[in-house]
Design an enzyme around this catalytic site. Structure first.
Site, PDB file in Angstrom:
ATOM      1  N   ASP A  68       0.853  -1.195   0.000  1.00 27.40           N
ATOM      2  CA  ASP A  68       0.000   0.000   0.000  1.00 27.40           C
ATOM      3  C   ASP A  68       0.886   1.241   0.000  1.00 27.40           C
ATOM      4  O   ASP A  68       2.106   1.152   0.126  1.00 27.40           O
ATOM      5  CB  ASP A  68      -0.982  -0.017   1.179  1.00 27.40           C
ATOM      6  CG  ASP A  68      -0.314  -0.293   2.525  1.00 27.40           C
ATOM      7  OD1 ASP A  68       0.930  -0.231   2.615  1.00 27.40           O
ATOM      8  OD2 ASP A  68      -1.038  -0.565   3.496  1.00 27.40           O
ATOM      9  N   ASN A 135      -7.858  -1.437  14.125  1.00 25.42           N
ATOM     10  CA  ASN A 135      -9.266  -1.547  13.725  1.00 25.42           C
ATOM     11  C   ASN A 135      -9.487  -2.749  12.806  1.00 25.42           C
ATOM     12  O   ASN A 135     -10.567  -2.899  12.230  1.00 25.42           O
ATOM     13  CB  ASN A 135      -9.739  -0.256  13.037  1.00 25.42           C
ATOM     14  CG  ASN A 135      -9.008   0.015  11.718  1.00 25.42           C
ATOM     15  OD1 ASN A 135      -8.141  -0.749  11.318  1.00 25.42           O
ATOM     16  ND2 ASN A 135      -9.373   1.104  11.055  1.00 25.42           N
ATOM     17  N   HIS A 137      -7.804  -3.400   9.977  1.00 22.80           N
ATOM     18  CA  HIS A 137      -7.496  -3.224   8.547  1.00 22.80           C
ATOM     19  C   HIS A 137      -6.278  -4.052   8.163  1.00 22.80           C
ATOM     20  O   HIS A 137      -5.412  -4.343   8.980  1.00 22.80           O
ATOM     21  CB  HIS A 137      -7.340  -1.745   8.169  1.00 22.80           C
ATOM     22  CG  HIS A 137      -6.113  -1.068   8.682  1.00 22.80           C
ATOM     23  ND1 HIS A 137      -6.073   0.274   8.981  1.00 22.80           N
ATOM     24  CD2 HIS A 137      -4.859  -1.525   8.944  1.00 22.80           C
ATOM     25  CE1 HIS A 137      -4.856   0.600   9.391  1.00 22.80           C
ATOM     26  NE2 HIS A 137      -4.109  -0.465   9.385  1.00 22.80           N
ATOM     27  N   GLU A 142      -9.874  -0.739   4.929  1.00 18.57           N
ATOM     28  CA  GLU A 142     -10.431  -0.317   6.213  1.00 18.57           C
ATOM     29  C   GLU A 142     -11.752  -1.049   6.497  1.00 18.57           C
ATOM     30  O   GLU A 142     -12.322  -1.685   5.610  1.00 18.57           O
ATOM     31  CB  GLU A 142     -10.668   1.197   6.188  1.00 18.57           C
ATOM     32  CG  GLU A 142      -9.401   2.045   5.992  1.00 18.57           C
ATOM     33  CD  GLU A 142      -8.552   2.179   7.267  1.00 18.57           C
ATOM     34  OE1 GLU A 142      -8.707   1.362   8.199  1.00 18.57           O
ATOM     35  OE2 GLU A 142      -7.714   3.097   7.316  1.00 18.57           O
TER      36      GLU A 142
HETATM   37  P1  PGA Z   1       2.128  -1.170  12.460  1.00 19.02           P
HETATM   38  O1  PGA Z   1       0.938  -0.922  11.446  1.00 19.02           O
HETATM   39  O2  PGA Z   1       2.891  -2.345  11.933  1.00 19.02           O
HETATM   40  O3  PGA Z   1       2.958   0.100  12.376  1.00 19.02           O
HETATM   41  O4  PGA Z   1       1.542  -1.413  13.799  1.00 19.02           O
HETATM   42  C1  PGA Z   1       0.142  -1.979  11.028  1.00 19.02           C
HETATM   43  C2  PGA Z   1      -1.041  -1.469  10.259  1.00 19.02           C
HETATM   44  O5  PGA Z   1      -1.653  -0.462  10.656  1.00 19.02           O
HETATM   45  O6  PGA Z   1      -1.393  -2.087   9.245  1.00 19.02           O
END
Ligand code: PGA
Length: 248
Positions: A68, A135, A137, A142
């Site tokens: 992404d 959350n 995602h 999302e």
């Molecule tokens: P993080 O992010 O590895 O920085 O915790 C994961 C995400 O939000 O997909």
């Protein structure tokens, strides 16, 4: 089929996930893999860099697809996913530049750019490695994302924008939109790995694995995949009953 593997410490987690990735690449040197950025995979990338330096694995014939990307922020911002993946992995391994596939949020026609990305994924990915948001995602898919959604521009959940301060730094402009590999392309992959560490992920890991499958927690949609692995450290696994766990 979902496999849930728990490692005792963050260090042993990173070491084993990196070793698994290196052996995956050694077995399938021409693998097509989608890779995430963010805080979670950083120590895993350290281990992969070491494995490549030691000659255990090579990216020489692999293809890497960026999972992404944030839009509306400078191309060279330290929190851009492309910048993070270069800093943590790509600048230190032998991936040919032509074998790296990323999004261009500055493209005039984002829909066409996303369609071209998906066209290269007619041949499914061999491995998609994912982090997970609090959350639920995956990538920037999302809550509310349907399982057949393609690669596309998305609006970020406000909590995702807020959480991105840890990548962009205090005071920097934060992104409100991005481009993500679609859930359709993720679900079409041969193998899916979900990485999570720390107690901040314990609630969502429990909900994703134990609550009913629902688009309100997109990672739960991966439970229907035939070869989906959750790699967790003890803190991220701390709210799961022992029955669902394999020891790493
Ligand atoms: P993080 O992010 O590895 O920085 O915790 C994961 C995400 O939000 O997909």
């Amino acid at each position: 089929m979902v496999h849930v593997v728990r490692y005792e410490s963050p260090e042993s987690w990173a070491e084993h996930v990196a070793a698994r990735f290196a052996s995956f690449l050694a077995d399938e040197p021409a693998a097509r893999v989608a890779l995430p950025t963010g805080a979670t995979p950083e120590p895993v990338y350290d281990g992969i860099v070491q494995a490549v330096a030691a000659g255990v694995a090579s990216f020489g014939r692999a293809h890497v697809f960026l999972l992404d990307e944030f839009g509306g922020v400078p191309r060279d911002a330290k929190g851009r996913c492309d910048v993070m993946l270069h800093r943590e992995l790509l600048d230190h391994v032998d991936l040919p530049a032509a074998n790296y596939h990323r999004f261009d949020p500055e493209a005039e026609d984002i829909a066409a750019m996303c369609a071209a990305y998906d066209a290269t994924l007619q041949q499914p990915l061999d491995l998609v490695m994912l982090g997970i948001g609090r959350n639920g995602h995956v990538g920037m898919n999302e809550p509310g994302t349907s399982p057949d959604s393609p690669t596309r521009r998305v609006e970020l959940a406000p909590s995702t924008t807020q959480a991105s301060v840890r990548y962009f730094g205090e005071g920097a402009a934060l992104p409100t939109w991005g481009i993500t590999l679609g859930l359709a392309q993720i679900l079409a992959a041969r193998t899916i790995w979900i990485l999570a560490t720390g107690e901040g992920k314990a609630d969502i890991i429990r909900d994703v694995l134990l609550e009913p499958v629902s688009a309100t927690r997109p990672a739960s949609l991966l439970r229907g995949h035939p070869n989906c692995w959750f790699f967790l450290d003890a803190a991220a696994a701390s709210k799961l009953p022992v029955g669902v766990l394999s020891r790493g």
